[in-house]
Design an enzyme around this catalytic site. Structure first.
Site, PDB file in Angstrom:
ATOM      1  N   LYS A 175       0.832  -1.215   0.000  1.00 32.94           N
ATOM      2  CA  LYS A 175       0.000   0.000   0.000  1.00 32.94           C
ATOM      3  C   LYS A 175       0.860   1.256   0.000  1.00 32.94           C
ATOM      4  O   LYS A 175       0.470   2.293  -0.522  1.00 32.94           O
ATOM      5  CB  LYS A 175      -1.000  -0.015   1.159  1.00 32.94           C
ATOM      6  CG  LYS A 175      -0.420   0.086   2.566  1.00 32.94           C
ATOM      7  CD  LYS A 175      -0.203   1.511   3.001  1.00 32.94           C
ATOM      8  CE  LYS A 175       0.431   1.582   4.375  1.00 32.94           C
ATOM      9  NZ  LYS A 175       0.755   2.958   4.790  1.00 32.94           N
ATOM     10  N   THR A 210      -4.278   5.447   3.589  1.00 32.36           N
ATOM     11  CA  THR A 210      -2.974   6.008   3.185  1.00 32.36           C
ATOM     12  C   THR A 210      -3.097   6.836   1.919  1.00 32.36           C
ATOM     13  O   THR A 210      -2.535   7.920   1.801  1.00 32.36           O
ATOM     14  CB  THR A 210      -1.956   4.870   3.011  1.00 32.36           C
ATOM     15  OG1 THR A 210      -1.894   4.081   4.203  1.00 32.36           O
ATOM     16  CG2 THR A 210      -0.569   5.412   2.709  1.00 32.36           C
TER      17      THR A 210
HETATM   18  O1  LIG Z   1       2.627   7.754   6.416  1.00 29.95           O
HETATM   19  P1  LIG Z   1       2.640   6.428   5.692  1.00 29.95           P
HETATM   20  O2  LIG Z   1       2.441   6.563   4.223  1.00 29.95           O
HETATM   21  O3  LIG Z   1       3.835   5.607   6.089  1.00 29.95           O
HETATM   22  O4  LIG Z   1       1.336   5.623   6.204  1.00 29.95           O
HETATM   23  C1  LIG Z   1       1.158   5.532   7.580  1.00 29.95           C
HETATM   24  C2  LIG Z   1       0.418   4.266   7.917  1.00 29.95           C
HETATM   25  O5  LIG Z   1       1.089   3.124   7.426  1.00 29.95           O
HETATM   26  C3  LIG Z   1      -1.013   4.292   7.466  1.00 29.95           C
HETATM   27  O6  LIG Z   1      -1.641   3.075   7.857  1.00 29.95           O
END
Ligand SMILES: O=P(O)(O)OC[C@H](O)CO
Ligand SMILES: NC(=O)c1ccc[n+]([C@@H]2O[C@H](COP(=O)([O-])OP(=O)(O)OC[C@H]3O[C@@H](n4cnc5c(N)ncnc54)[C@H](O)[C@@H]3O)[C@@H](O)[C@H]2O)c1
Length: 363
Positions: free
Chosen positions: A219, A276
């Protein structure tokens, strides 16, 4: 009996006084959180708020550790936000790990192996180790739980992961959130669920560690692509298309590696992808947005203070996909942009020019 031994015995308890207490049922679980960044801090606070365990954080920087310990605040990540006063912290790994029944790890994925090598002598036998990390190791293409099991020589029942729609700032603000606590040994997952369930944090158990970890790692790559689209000025059709086709390639990879496709339709897959890709709080989406807006890669890297796991993991995920004959076009485009000077415009053209095909979920 430590938590790990309880898990191995097949027993699981909701009584926080039973696991990891050297046979002393009256002693509360001791949780060490290794990493005082945004998610380590927010998750340690969740466990402290859940109220069934004593929580100690480890951080590299003594000034941050002091602030958490004395002022109950992490000025680097959540200035002005009151952490649970029961939360304590140290800059000595041995002190954090001493007597720990549960060890939660929240450092950048690509630093995990080196850190584990330093911490290994201090890890109590029987402790359960929980990964909060969302990356795939460069070179080995191993998931974080695999690195933990390999370096610490732990059985599957002592290794777990937490993943899901967990933007740390929202959780630090005690906004409602859910997550998946995954371990192949369900009693371990149930115990961990118990120690992190709070009024605002609702964990669900799952035994599909592969699906939970791959959902969390891929993701971040898809979020980079969505960010690029946002930075290029595209709207919700483009975002929804990337999220949907990104889930499809995530499912293809995860199922080829033995995951349950239903896990990817849940919190660790679709849930985390939506959160995200939708949020300006996401470091990965923001990194992509800056690149899509016309900043150079070096400028974006210089601007990015926190960890954007998808940048490095995009390469290990693509290598994993190639090793298993899985087509991941969005991931390939992100690798092109992050590591081979492919421009966002060229990536878009390449993606839209692909041979037309039917759509089937996960295909
Ligand atoms: O800030 P990111 O893109 O690392 O996303 C944060 C968390 O993994 C969201 O679930
Ligand atoms: N922040 C979130 O919203 C969030 C939510 C869920 C999962 N995660 C995952 O949690 C993991 C930790 O990321 P984060 O968001 O807390 O990152 P962060 O950038 O906020 O913090 C990283 C922490 O690790 C420390 N660090 C950096 N290099 C290190 C090294 N070589 N050894 C030890 N410590 C080091 C930093 O000083 C910092 O304290 C990542 O895998 C991320 O994907 C993050």
């Amino acid at each position: 009996m430590t938590m790990g031994h309880a898990a191995q015995a097949g027993g699981h308890d909701h009584d926080a006084g039973a696991a990891g207490h050297g046979g002393d049922p009256g002693r509360r679980s001791r949780v060490a959180v290794m990493g005082s960044g945004s998610w380590g801090t927010a998750f340690a606070n969740v466990v402290a708020d859940a109220g069934t365990a004593d929580v100690v954080m480890w951080g590299r920087r003594p000034e941050v550790v002091e602030s958490i310990r004395v002022r109950h605040e992490n000025p680097d990540y959540f200035p002005g936000l009151a952490l649970n006063p029961a939360l304590t912290a140290t800059s000595e790994p041995a002190v954090a790990l001493a007597g720990a029944d549960v060890i939660v790890i929240a450092v950048p994925s690509q630093s995990l192996r080196a850190n584990l090598a330093q911490w290994k002598p201090h890890v109590p036998p029987g402790a359960v180790v929980v990964s909060l990390m969302k990356g795939i190791e460069l070179g080995t293409c191993l998931r974080m739980s695999e690195v933990i099991a390999e370096v610490l020589e732990l059985p599957p029942e002592q290794v777990a992961v937490v993943s899901g729609p967990n933007l740390a700032r929202e959780i630090a603000e005690r906004q409602p959130a859910t997550a998946v606590v995954a371990c192949t040994h369900e009693p371990t997952a149930v115990h961990l669920q118990h120690i992190c369930k709070s009024a605002y944090f609702r964990p669900y158990t799952n035994t599909d560690v592969i699906g939970a970890e791959l959902g969390g790692a891929v993701k971040n790559v898809i979020a980079l692509a969505v960010g690029v689209a946002v930075g290029m000025g595209f709207g919700d059709n483009a975002k929804a298309s990337l999220i949907t086709r990104g889930l499809a390639e995530t499912v293809r990879l995860a199922v080829s590696l033995g995951a349950d496709e239903h896990t990817l339709a849940g919190l660790a897959g679709m849930g985390d992808l939506v959160a995200t890709c939708s949020s300006p709080l996401s470091r990965n989406r923001t990194f992509g947005e800056r690149l899509g807006s016309g900043m150079t890669l070096d400028e974006v890297i210089a601007e990015t203070r926190q960890t954007a796991e998808g940048v490095k993991s995009s390469e290990s995920i693509l290598a994993l996909a190639q090793r298993h004959g899985v087509d991941m076009p969005i991931t390939a485009a992100v690798v092109g942009m992050m590591h081979h000077d492919l421009s966002p415009a060229e990536a878009l053209l390449a993606f839209m020019s692909r041979t037309a095909k039917p759509e089937r979920y996960g295909v």
